[in-house]
Scaffold this motif. Structure first.
Motif, short mmCIF file in Angstrom:
data_model
loop_
_atom_site.label_atom_id
_atom_site.label_comp_id
_atom_site.label_asym_id
_atom_site.label_seq_id
_atom_site.Cartn_x
_atom_site.Cartn_y
_atom_site.Cartn_z
N GLU A 62 7.98 -16.69 -1.48
CA GLU A 62 7.46 -16.40 -0.14
C GLU A 62 6.16 -15.61 -0.22
OE1 GLU A 62 9.22 -17.25 3.04
OE2 GLU A 62 9.86 -18.66 1.45
N VAL A 63 6.15 -14.60 -1.09
CA VAL A 63 4.94 -13.77 -1.23
C VAL A 63 3.78 -14.62 -1.72
CG1 VAL A 63 3.90 -11.91 -2.57
CG2 VAL A 63 6.15 -11.58 -1.50
N GLN A 64 4.05 -15.46 -2.69
CA GLN A 64 2.98 -16.32 -3.21
C GLN A 64 2.46 -17.25 -2.12
OE1 GLN A 64 1.53 -15.56 -5.68
NE2 GLN A 64 2.86 -14.92 -7.37
N ALA A 65 3.36 -17.59 -1.16
CA ALA A 65 2.93 -18.44 -0.05
C ALA A 65 2.24 -17.65 1.06
CB ALA A 65 4.15 -19.18 0.51
N GLY A 66 2.12 -16.32 0.86
CA GLY A 66 1.34 -15.54 1.82
C GLY A 66 2.14 -14.68 2.77
N ALA A 67 3.45 -14.59 2.60
CA ALA A 67 4.26 -13.79 3.52
C ALA A 67 4.00 -12.30 3.34
CB ALA A 67 5.74 -14.08 3.26
N ALA A 68 4.09 -11.56 4.45
CA ALA A 68 3.98 -10.11 4.40
C ALA A 68 5.33 -9.51 4.01
CB ALA A 68 3.53 -9.57 5.76
N LEU A 69 5.32 -8.25 3.53
CA LEU A 69 6.53 -7.65 2.98
C LEU A 69 7.53 -7.17 4.02
CD1 LEU A 69 4.86 -5.67 0.09
CD2 LEU A 69 6.26 -7.73 -0.15
N PRO A 70 7.09 -6.48 5.09
CA PRO A 70 8.11 -5.94 6.00
C PRO A 70 8.96 -7.06 6.58
CG PRO A 70 5.97 -4.89 6.38
CD PRO A 70 5.73 -6.06 5.46
N GLY A 71 10.25 -6.89 6.57
CA GLY A 71 11.17 -7.91 7.04
C GLY A 71 11.55 -8.91 5.97
N LEU A 72 10.74 -8.96 4.91
CA LEU A 72 11.03 -9.92 3.84
C LEU A 72 11.76 -9.25 2.68
CD1 LEU A 72 10.58 -12.76 2.58
CD2 LEU A 72 8.48 -11.83 1.56
#
Lengths: 233, 233, 233, 233, 233, 233
Positions: free
Chosen positions: E206-216
């Motif tokens: 998910e992070v590599q796909a650009g997702a932000a951290l809060p909630g993830l």
């Protein structure tokens, strides 16, 4: 009597050793502020809310005698301290620059600050002792704070002696040093502490009378019953 | 009265805390010798020229009881000490071998050495205290110096407690420990010191009378004027 | 008088400084237990066989208040201590958890333990001092041992203050701290110690009379002869 | 071939591990310079006479860029270094000020200095590596020496990594760091070292062939005889 | 497949970072052995039961080359090590005496020891690397163990890097160092570990796909559901 | 090109060694962040504004996996980081709990953070290296931050490696570590730096050609003239 006054009153009869045992049983192992020894032997036990101050290392462009006039100075912090608080100062364990000398300690004493606690040192030892403020610290050093430290702010979360201290946590100081009681646990510690002291006092009587330790401390069922009987008296 | 005697006389009224503040204002931040605490509480303030001694680590082929008879021994160094000097010993902060015991300290006392300052420790604590020589150090240890140290020479530049000390620099010791005044700055510190003490004494009076710190310490224009008026008295 | 009693009697007149000098001449440089200072100034010199205790670091699943009831507890160790022994505790130099408090020290005092020596700290300082047991340690801390330490066993070889201590080695404690005399060397140290004390006492008399150190300490042939004459008296 | 060249030639085949074992058997336990790691993995083993340099702590009035032009500067010391020597620098273990950078190391390399050994650090790591001089130290730091150190002199006895180093002692450096061979023992170590290496090499062959350690290393009579037989081969 | 083999097989896919997170959630904060770094970058992850060894400080009358032939020697300890164990050595953090050199490491490798873990150092670095045994330690030093350490015993509870290690606790080593899994928790960690790795792997995607951290990370309800869907996917 | 971009562009050609020399000449001796080594050799030089994060010690009631969802979490701090900043993290020098692992570093890399600098350590070393973010730190440890640290806030003044760092000070990192340039001095350092590099480059050419150091570095009048001539060249 306010809650704070009542808790302080009760805890002034409970040793820091007992308080740390109670907190450990609740899972808190890191509540004793390392390097905070009484500056003068026999200082009285004190209890108060933490008023925190924070230093970072000295930088020649920031930590100057001129900085003492800044609005973010230690002077301003001291004026903000409420009566009965315990000033807890994060000096990052620095022992070669004194955070406060005789004048600042005298002002804190005037304002009714209950004690000064730091993982650093004070300066002008003779003057600080004369000022009368009870101090827990690592000792004394001649250089002023700006020789090693830059003052940053007050009433922020700090590190002191390897322990996290938040504004308004409860602090208790005695011959063994300074311990933190998280604000949320103050009531419970004030309830459990005196009972633990009573119990250890009974144990000590048994030991003085020649009893062996196994089965006594901690007590087995028989000794628990004997203590309960003695307590009901 | 020689210059040295006059400076010593003046500085014996100035705290090491004040001296370090003056030196910091001249850009010297590293003048307090770490780990040099009074061996006995309440030792008198002393002022003297540094007489330096230097140790390196022990080597079994060099640091032997036999070395005590060498011409480069600590014994020879002590005989070379002039009256009124302060012996400053670079023990590299070693705390598990005592640099001197009762006999050497008694001899230094006989020779009129004003004080012994070291970042190491002494040995035979009871004997050293009985010898009467005022000592600033890290404490005491039983083993002889050769258990951890090899003596090298005297009157060389040394490190002591993280500070560079050159022969004949001025040393001042009091409850806060030992500070170095570079020889070239001795006169100026002797001039500024007493005035600073007078000023801080006035501030302390104000604080005792209930004054708040901001604007007082350091003083704003109004308080400067009040102090000047009080001083002219 | 047993051998042990006789040796203890003789060594109670010999300083730890002298003992370390004698052992160094036999090639033993590492016999002084670092960080073992008298808890109260002026504690009497004590001599006894080492009774060792060993801690490892705390682990939350092992170092619990419940562990105090285990058969391998500090309580059981204390009950196993013979009268006259010196308890030597390997606390790995940990200074933020007290190994023993007032109750355990009171029990040791009751059992006739001669002294407690540790490279760690005690807790409940006021209580420990009241218990009367002479203690050599690094100071005091409020938290219980289980906050930082797990007790393992007794009468095993241990490290204490950087020195290897085996059960039944001889321990001597005084103002300078604690020194180890390997069991095999006790007799010899008891023979050489008093003579060395007599000799140093004669030297001190010479120094007090104004003698210079070179040729005296250590003595050249002339001074050796003078001492021998004085000794035969 | 001079004695020095011959000894260096022999010892360049002997590990520092073997040398320390030989010296320990002669009673020398403290000959390995702590904190002197190869700056680049795989630097060649080097042997040379110690050329010593000594620093004390920085003092703002002494440790200045201007001091680099003084006759007692590190620059003058470098010009005095003979070809083949190993420069050993007492930086008091300071790790936040680099003693030398690319230019000084390049000059030492030009002059044929065999290696630089220090308990401190270098600065401008990329530049120092490019200069090609083999360096044993604690790592790198950006600040210049004067940020933490004052240069004093060269070819004096020094402390380096807790070891006493005298000018012209022999130094051997390899992957395990730097060891000192007292000048008086160089010949003997050069005699015993190669034989020890041969013997350990035979042991290693036995281990690779599956032999167990007890009786082999150290060898019992049977294995001693087997080795002697193999050696005479 | 035995339980041990199965657990080892599973845990060889779980990082020490993940294991420490799982243990912290069970209240165990002190399980990472400080100062145990891979001797060679890229050593493979290893899992095994702890085989413990214990040293105390050197004493000149005990720590001698002769002691290497004693029945309580490191040699005998090595011969007692079972295949697949991880040798864990309490060297009290000593970094100036190497516990083992090339020969002892080669023998351990021959016996199928999975890894050597210590809070001390090895000696003869080049030889140890050549021996092929994976080692986690603080680095290398030339002197033999007897220069600083006395070997005591094996398969006792020890301290290693500030962690209590009991014989047969599980040890896992990788690039981040060495962690202890108490024997009683091994099964549970082997169950939870792979699931945690799968989950973190999904987060990383998910992070590599650009997702932000809060909630993830940690996930909110929505992301938990997405993960569950992906997992069943 | 913005001022920041221009300064960063210029300083990316200036070593941290040169920058510390320039700052020392302006009276700033304490600007190198101790314990901030490149995690991977050969990481590129980076320049950016400091984005600060602050930790205090762990407290079992505060430092929990649950805290990772708090609005004052490290996750929220990372989302607040602007592109091109350098994250500077005050971990109080703690080396046994990793502040960030692979996931958080990957997110910072995604957001265009130029580098991560801390006096602590990271965790999951292999994962962090794979994430690609250049990191300067003390190494790696397996445990999560909450095993030793409590996150407090971002963009406050902090201590990092013994240096005071304020938000938006300039940070430069290279092989020698991380240095701070106070915001107010950035322009001046960017002016002086390249000239100093040119000059040292000319000196190095002279040394490579065989020139001796005295009179060259620092240059006397003759060499100054030669350099000026070469520069105008």
């Amino acid at each position: 009597m306010t809650d704070d006054a009542r808790i302080a009153d009760v805890l002034s009869q409970v040793t820091t050793a007992t308080i740390t045992t109670i907190l450990l049983k609740k899972g808190l192992r890191n509540v004793w502020l390392r390097g905070t020894r009484p500056l003068r032997p026999g200082q009285p036990r004190r209890v108060g809310r933490a008023f925190t101050l924070r230093f970072v290392p000295a930088r020649e462009d920031l930590a100057t005698p001129e900085s003492w006039s800044s609005p973010k100075s230690t002077r301003a912090a001291i004026e903000a301290m409420p009566e009965g608080c315990i000033a807890v100062v994060d000096a990052m364990g620095v022992t070669d620059a004194g955070i406060f000398g005789d004048i600042l300690c005298a002002r804190m004493q005037k304002k009714g600050v209950a004690a000064l606690v730091t993982d650093g040192v004070v300066r002008d030892l003779a003057g600080v002792l004369a000022a009368g403020l009870p101090v827990w610290c690592q000792g004394a050093a001649a250089p002023p704070s700006v020789a090693g430290l830059t003052f940053v702010n007050w009433q922020e979360p700090i590190a002191c002696g390897g322990v996290a201290v938040y504004p308004d946590d409860l602090i208790v100081v005695d011959d063994d040093g300074a311990v933190l009681v998280p604000a949320a646990l103050a009531e419970e510690v004030a309830t459990l502490g005196p009972e633990q002291e009573r119990f250890e006092s009974w144990i000590m009587g048994e030991v003085q009378a020649g009893a062996a330790l196994p089965g006594l401390y901690p007590p087995n069922a028989e000794n628990k019953a004997r203590y309960e009987a003695a307590r009901r008296g």
